[in-house]
Write an enzyme that holds these catalytic residues in place. Structure first.
Site, PDB file in Angstrom:
ATOM      1  N   ASP A  10      -0.456 -28.373 -33.607  1.00 33.76           N
ATOM      2  CA  ASP A  10      -1.567 -29.266 -33.288  1.00 33.76           C
ATOM      3  C   ASP A  10      -0.978 -30.354 -32.377  1.00 33.76           C
ATOM      4  O   ASP A  10       0.243 -30.570 -32.375  1.00 33.76           O
ATOM      5  CB  ASP A  10      -2.087 -29.867 -34.608  1.00 33.76           C
ATOM      6  CG  ASP A  10      -3.147 -30.914 -34.389  1.00 33.76           C
ATOM      7  OD1 ASP A  10      -4.122 -30.616 -33.695  1.00 33.76           O
ATOM      8  OD2 ASP A  10      -2.993 -32.027 -34.922  1.00 33.76           O
ATOM      9  N   LEU A  11      -1.819 -31.017 -31.589  1.00 37.56           N
ATOM     10  CA  LEU A  11      -1.277 -32.017 -30.657  1.00 37.56           C
ATOM     11  C   LEU A  11      -1.332 -33.437 -31.244  1.00 37.56           C
ATOM     12  O   LEU A  11      -0.308 -34.031 -31.575  1.00 37.56           O
ATOM     13  CB  LEU A  11      -2.058 -31.944 -29.331  1.00 37.56           C
ATOM     14  CG  LEU A  11      -1.641 -32.920 -28.240  1.00 37.56           C
ATOM     15  CD1 LEU A  11      -0.182 -32.739 -27.845  1.00 37.56           C
ATOM     16  CD2 LEU A  11      -2.537 -32.749 -27.005  1.00 37.56           C
ATOM     17  N   THR A  18      -2.513 -39.990 -30.255  1.00 36.19           N
ATOM     18  CA  THR A  18      -3.513 -40.579 -29.356  1.00 36.19           C
ATOM     19  C   THR A  18      -4.692 -41.161 -30.141  1.00 36.19           C
ATOM     20  O   THR A  18      -5.676 -41.590 -29.546  1.00 36.19           O
ATOM     21  CB  THR A  18      -4.027 -39.535 -28.323  1.00 36.19           C
ATOM     22  OG1 THR A  18      -4.464 -38.386 -29.031  1.00 36.19           O
ATOM     23  CG2 THR A  18      -2.957 -39.146 -27.333  1.00 36.19           C
ATOM     24  N   GLY A  47      -8.674 -34.813 -35.775  1.00 35.12           N
ATOM     25  CA  GLY A  47      -8.790 -33.359 -35.722  1.00 35.12           C
ATOM     26  C   GLY A  47     -10.211 -32.855 -35.547  1.00 35.12           C
ATOM     27  O   GLY A  47     -10.447 -31.660 -35.445  1.00 35.12           O
ATOM     28  N   ARG A  50     -14.981 -33.690 -30.264  1.00 35.75           N
ATOM     29  CA  ARG A  50     -15.634 -34.854 -29.644  1.00 35.75           C
ATOM     30  C   ARG A  50     -17.103 -34.953 -30.054  1.00 35.75           C
ATOM     31  O   ARG A  50     -17.586 -36.023 -30.432  1.00 35.75           O
ATOM     32  CB  ARG A  50     -15.516 -34.758 -28.116  1.00 35.75           C
ATOM     33  CG  ARG A  50     -15.838 -36.054 -27.404  1.00 35.75           C
ATOM     34  CD  ARG A  50     -15.771 -35.863 -25.897  1.00 35.75           C
ATOM     35  NE  ARG A  50     -14.538 -35.178 -25.499  1.00 35.75           N
ATOM     36  CZ  ARG A  50     -14.347 -34.613 -24.306  1.00 35.75           C
ATOM     37  NH1 ARG A  50     -15.294 -34.646 -23.389  1.00 35.75           N
ATOM     38  NH2 ARG A  50     -13.202 -34.008 -24.020  1.00 35.75           N
ATOM     39  N   SER A 115      -4.922 -27.093 -30.303  1.00 40.93           N
ATOM     40  CA  SER A 115      -5.544 -28.421 -30.429  1.00 40.93           C
ATOM     41  C   SER A 115      -7.044 -28.373 -30.201  1.00 40.93           C
ATOM     42  O   SER A 115      -7.535 -27.550 -29.437  1.00 40.93           O
ATOM     43  CB  SER A 115      -4.891 -29.351 -29.394  1.00 40.93           C
ATOM     44  OG  SER A 115      -5.654 -30.519 -29.220  1.00 40.93           O
ATOM     45  N   ALA A 116      -7.762 -29.304 -30.833  1.00 38.82           N
ATOM     46  CA  ALA A 116      -9.210 -29.432 -30.617  1.00 38.82           C
ATOM     47  C   ALA A 116      -9.509 -30.166 -29.313  1.00 38.82           C
ATOM     48  O   ALA A 116     -10.637 -30.139 -28.825  1.00 38.82           O
ATOM     49  CB  ALA A 116      -9.833 -30.207 -31.777  1.00 38.82           C
ATOM     50  N   SER A 117      -8.510 -30.817 -28.747  1.00 33.95           N
ATOM     51  CA  SER A 117      -8.762 -31.681 -27.584  1.00 33.95           C
ATOM     52  C   SER A 117      -9.027 -30.903 -26.300  1.00 33.95           C
ATOM     53  O   SER A 117      -8.380 -29.893 -26.027  1.00 33.95           O
ATOM     54  CB  SER A 117      -7.571 -32.607 -27.363  1.00 33.95           C
ATOM     55  OG  SER A 117      -7.811 -33.379 -26.200  1.00 33.95           O
ATOM     56  N   ASN A 119      -8.539 -32.511 -23.595  1.00 37.81           N
ATOM     57  CA  ASN A 119      -7.671 -33.267 -22.681  1.00 37.81           C
ATOM     58  C   ASN A 119      -6.198 -32.939 -22.890  1.00 37.81           C
ATOM     59  O   ASN A 119      -5.329 -33.700 -22.456  1.00 37.81           O
ATOM     60  CB  ASN A 119      -7.899 -34.767 -22.887  1.00 37.81           C
ATOM     61  CG  ASN A 119      -9.309 -35.190 -22.498  1.00 37.81           C
ATOM     62  OD1 ASN A 119      -9.705 -35.054 -21.350  1.00 37.81           O
ATOM     63  ND2 ASN A 119     -10.076 -35.673 -23.464  1.00 37.81           N
ATOM     64  N   LYS A 146     -12.055 -26.331 -35.913  1.00 35.95           N
ATOM     65  CA  LYS A 146     -11.364 -26.281 -37.200  1.00 35.95           C
ATOM     66  C   LYS A 146     -12.327 -26.862 -38.240  1.00 35.95           C
ATOM     67  O   LYS A 146     -13.024 -27.828 -37.901  1.00 35.95           O
ATOM     68  CB  LYS A 146     -10.081 -27.132 -37.173  1.00 35.95           C
ATOM     69  CG  LYS A 146      -9.078 -26.715 -36.100  1.00 35.95           C
ATOM     70  CD  LYS A 146      -7.985 -27.788 -35.937  1.00 35.95           C
ATOM     71  CE  LYS A 146      -7.137 -27.530 -34.705  1.00 35.95           C
ATOM     72  NZ  LYS A 146      -6.142 -28.574 -34.427  1.00 35.95           N
ATOM     73  N   GLU A 170       0.206 -29.194 -38.661  1.00 29.26           N
ATOM     74  CA  GLU A 170      -1.095 -29.870 -38.609  1.00 29.26           C
ATOM     75  C   GLU A 170      -1.105 -31.197 -39.369  1.00 29.26           C
ATOM     76  O   GLU A 170      -0.518 -31.294 -40.434  1.00 29.26           O
ATOM     77  CB  GLU A 170      -2.155 -28.980 -39.263  1.00 29.26           C
ATOM     78  CG  GLU A 170      -3.147 -28.357 -38.327  1.00 29.26           C
ATOM     79  CD  GLU A 170      -4.085 -29.304 -37.601  1.00 29.26           C
ATOM     80  OE1 GLU A 170      -4.209 -30.479 -37.985  1.00 29.26           O
ATOM     81  OE2 GLU A 170      -4.721 -28.862 -36.644  1.00 29.26           O
ATOM     82  N   ASP A 171      -1.825 -32.191 -38.821  1.00 31.36           N
ATOM     83  CA  ASP A 171      -1.940 -33.480 -39.520  1.00 31.36           C
ATOM     84  C   ASP A 171      -3.317 -33.683 -40.158  1.00 31.36           C
ATOM     85  O   ASP A 171      -3.515 -34.667 -40.867  1.00 31.36           O
ATOM     86  CB  ASP A 171      -1.679 -34.652 -38.555  1.00 31.36           C
ATOM     87  CG  ASP A 171      -2.819 -34.850 -37.579  1.00 31.36           C
ATOM     88  OD1 ASP A 171      -3.284 -33.843 -36.993  1.00 31.36           O
ATOM     89  OD2 ASP A 171      -3.261 -36.000 -37.403  1.00 31.36           O
TER      90      ASP A 171
HETATM   91  P1  B16 Z   1     -11.080 -34.697 -26.890  1.00 34.18           P
HETATM   92  P2  B16 Z   1      -5.976 -32.471 -32.195  1.00 34.18           P
HETATM   93  C1  B16 Z   1      -8.202 -33.904 -31.705  1.00 34.18           C
HETATM   94  O1  B16 Z   1      -6.897 -33.512 -31.333  1.00 34.18           O
HETATM   95  C2  B16 Z   1      -8.185 -35.369 -32.142  1.00 34.18           C
HETATM   96  O2  B16 Z   1      -7.442 -35.523 -33.325  1.00 34.18           O
HETATM   97  C3  B16 Z   1      -9.609 -35.819 -32.395  1.00 34.18           C
HETATM   98  O3  B16 Z   1      -9.615 -37.187 -32.773  1.00 34.18           O
HETATM   99  C4  B16 Z   1     -10.436 -35.623 -31.120  1.00 34.18           C
HETATM  100  O4  B16 Z   1     -11.794 -35.985 -31.323  1.00 34.18           O
HETATM  101  C5  B16 Z   1     -10.355 -34.148 -30.703  1.00 34.18           C
HETATM  102  O5  B16 Z   1      -8.998 -33.767 -30.514  1.00 34.18           O
HETATM  103  C6  B16 Z   1     -11.106 -33.870 -29.418  1.00 34.18           C
HETATM  104  O6  B16 Z   1     -10.463 -34.546 -28.353  1.00 34.18           O
HETATM  105  O7  B16 Z   1     -12.196 -35.679 -26.947  1.00 34.18           O
HETATM  106  O8  B16 Z   1      -9.903 -35.140 -26.071  1.00 34.18           O
HETATM  107  O9  B16 Z   1     -11.560 -33.322 -26.466  1.00 34.18           O
HETATM  108  O10 B16 Z   1      -5.546 -33.222 -33.424  1.00 34.18           O
HETATM  109  O11 B16 Z   1      -6.805 -31.243 -32.515  1.00 34.18           O
HETATM  110  O12 B16 Z   1      -4.842 -32.181 -31.254  1.00 34.18           O
HETATM  111 MG    MG Z   2      -4.306 -33.523 -35.157  1.00 36.18          MG
END
Ligand code: B16
Ligand code: MG
Length: 216
Positions: A10-11, A18, A47, A50, A115-117, A119, A146, A170-171
């Site tokens: 996970d990121l 972040t 996690g 958005r 990662s869910a991000s 970005n 997730k 994972e956190d």
């Molecule tokens: P974005 P992870 C997650 O990252 C963040 O923990 C979570 O706070 C955020 O809303 C999500 O990514 C989406 O991020 O807005 O940049 O697409 O923990 O899955 O690496």
């Molecule tokens: Mg995370």
């Protein structure tokens, strides 16, 4: 020889943190809408995608918006967030992350980001760690958030390894559940109370080693 063939990371909260940038941007949005939320509430967004994060925040403020308005609000928040992460530096990589990734690579263990991000690529580039990952699966490549295991299963598939020989780091509890649902081993990064179900829980990747990986 380890039977583990791949590590999927996970990121946010594992490799970098972040959460503070997400918090600042969401807080600014909430304040514009006339309410506030605490850092404790922000923990519930870790996690979480958005779209789902925005839903939760609007609920906390007791504010309702149309789908089109929600999309505009999420974009507004993301623009502030992207501006903040554009200033990230390699110093922001969490302790032990670079070293553990290097030891995996040296031991012939494949690596993926899960990662869910949406970005993640910007963050990996700004912190100069993109080259550590054989594969990047992030919010742009998955349709189910997730605790659905999609993100990790896609990672295993792209690495061409079976889920049973993958370890996920994972956190967030939703991420731990996702890894377990995918039939993978999971190392929780954070508190054992929160990350119940993980095979091992550590405070950070600085406490991880190949020896611990082999003993999972
Ligand atoms: P974005 P992870 C997650 O990252 C963040 O923990 C979570 O706070 C955020 O809303 C999500 O990514 C989406 O991020 O807005 O940049 O697409 O923990 O899955 O690496
Ligand atoms: Mg995370």
């Amino acid at each position: 020889m380890s039977t583990i063939k791949a590590c999927i990371f996970d990121l946010d909260g594992v490799i970098v943190d972040t959460a503070v940038y997400h918090y600042k941007a969401w807080k600014r949005l909430a304040n514009e809408l006339g309410f506030d939320f605490t850092e404790e509430d922000n923990e519930k967004l870790k996690g979480v995608s958005r779209t789902r994060s925005l839903e939760l925040i609007l609920q906390w403020g007791d504010v309702s918006k149309t789908d089109a308005e929600k999309e505009a609000l999420a974009t507004r928040k993301n623009n502030w967030y992207v501006e903040m992460i554009s200033h990230m530096t390699p110093e922001e990589v969490l302790p032990g992350a670079r070293e553990f990734l290097e030891s995996c690579i040296n031991a012939g263990i494949k690596t993926a980001l899960g990662s869910a991000s949406k970005n993640s690529v910007t963050i990996l580039e700004k912190t100069a760690i993109a080259h550590f990952f054989n594969v990047v699966i992030d919010g742009n490549k998955v349709s189910k958030p997730k605790p659905d295991p999609e993100v990790f299963l896609k990672g295993a598939q792209a690495l061409n390894v079976a889920p049973a020989v993958c370890v996920v780091f994972e956190d967030a509890i939703a991420g731990v559940q996702a890894a377990l649902a995918g039939g993978m081993k999971v190392v929780g990064i954070g508190s054992p109370q929160v990350l119940a179900g993980a095979h091992l829980v550590l405070s950070g990747l600085d406490k991880m080693s190949l020896e611990k990986l082999n003993n999972l």
